[in-house]
Design a protein around this motif. Structure first.
Motif, short mmCIF file in Angstrom:
data_model
loop_
_atom_site.label_atom_id
_atom_site.label_comp_id
_atom_site.label_asym_id
_atom_site.label_seq_id
_atom_site.Cartn_x
_atom_site.Cartn_y
_atom_site.Cartn_z
N THR A 40 71.61 60.71 41.28
CA THR A 40 72.01 59.99 42.48
C THR A 40 72.29 58.52 42.16
N GLU A 41 71.41 57.90 41.37
CA GLU A 41 71.62 56.50 40.99
C GLU A 41 72.90 56.35 40.15
N MET A 42 73.13 57.28 39.25
CA MET A 42 74.34 57.21 38.41
C MET A 42 75.59 57.36 39.25
N GLU A 43 75.57 58.28 40.21
CA GLU A 43 76.73 58.45 41.10
C GLU A 43 76.98 57.16 41.87
N GLY A 44 75.91 56.50 42.33
CA GLY A 44 76.05 55.23 43.04
C GLY A 44 76.64 54.14 42.15
N LEU A 45 76.18 54.09 40.90
CA LEU A 45 76.72 53.12 39.95
C LEU A 45 78.21 53.36 39.72
N LEU A 46 78.58 54.61 39.51
CA LEU A 46 79.99 54.94 39.27
C LEU A 46 80.86 54.55 40.46
N THR A 47 80.34 54.74 41.67
CA THR A 47 81.08 54.35 42.87
C THR A 47 81.27 52.84 42.90
N LYS A 48 80.19 52.09 42.64
CA LYS A 48 80.28 50.63 42.65
C LYS A 48 81.19 50.11 41.53
N LEU A 49 81.19 50.81 40.41
CA LEU A 49 82.05 50.43 39.29
C LEU A 49 83.49 50.87 39.49
N ASN A 50 83.69 51.82 40.43
CA ASN A 50 85.00 52.43 40.64
C ASN A 50 85.50 53.05 39.33
N MET A 51 84.60 53.83 38.71
CA MET A 51 84.90 54.45 37.42
C MET A 51 84.57 55.93 37.45
N ALA A 52 85.28 56.67 36.65
CA ALA A 52 84.92 58.06 36.37
C ALA A 52 83.82 58.04 35.31
N PRO A 53 82.97 59.06 35.28
CA PRO A 53 81.87 59.04 34.31
C PRO A 53 82.34 58.94 32.86
N GLU A 54 83.45 59.57 32.54
CA GLU A 54 83.94 59.54 31.15
C GLU A 54 84.24 58.11 30.68
N ALA A 55 84.66 57.25 31.60
CA ALA A 55 84.97 55.86 31.25
C ALA A 55 83.73 55.04 30.92
N LEU A 56 82.56 55.52 31.32
CA LEU A 56 81.30 54.80 31.09
C LEU A 56 80.59 55.29 29.82
N ILE A 57 81.14 56.30 29.18
CA ILE A 57 80.49 56.91 28.01
C ILE A 57 80.87 56.19 26.73
N ARG A 58 79.86 55.92 25.93
CA ARG A 58 80.05 55.34 24.60
C ARG A 58 80.37 56.49 23.64
N LYS A 59 81.64 56.69 23.41
CA LYS A 59 82.08 57.86 22.64
C LYS A 59 81.84 57.73 21.13
#
Length: 113
Positions: A40-59
């Protein structure tokens, strides 16, 4: 209140923390490796960041390459990977109200302060 998702071992995260400290505003440091965000916290962060989860991943992380690279993962599987393996989360993340930014470069943090 401002929050910074911080990894003390990361130079960019330390630079980001210095920017937040210099703002003179009250803030909370979240050591997300010690206390990973919930789904839930991660979904909230992604919304505030306006990012898809893949964009936040350190590949470049070994865990991504070994366990996830090349797999067809949907949104919820990527969010779960970020929560289960917080080392994959790009850092630092600074949240101020309903806005958030990844501090890459660290100066981007000024956009939410």
């Amino acid at each position: 209140m401002i929050q910074i998702y911080h990894n003390p071992r990361c130079s960019k995260s330390r630079q980001g923390l210095a920017i937040v400290e210099a703002s003179g505003q009250t803030f909370e440091v979240i050591k997300y490796l010690d206390n990973p965000p919930s789904t839930t916290e991660m979904e909230g962060l992604l919304t505030k960041l306006n990012m898809a989860p893949e964009a936040l991943i350190r590949k470049g992380e070994a865990i991504w390459k070994e366990q996830f690279k090349g797999k067809d993962l949907d949104h919820s599987a990527l969010v779960d990977a970020l929560c289960t393996h917080p080392k994959l989360i790009e850092r630092p993340i600074v949240v101020n109200g309903d806005k958030a930014v990844v501090g890459r470069p660290p100066e981007a943090i000024n956009d939410v302060l």
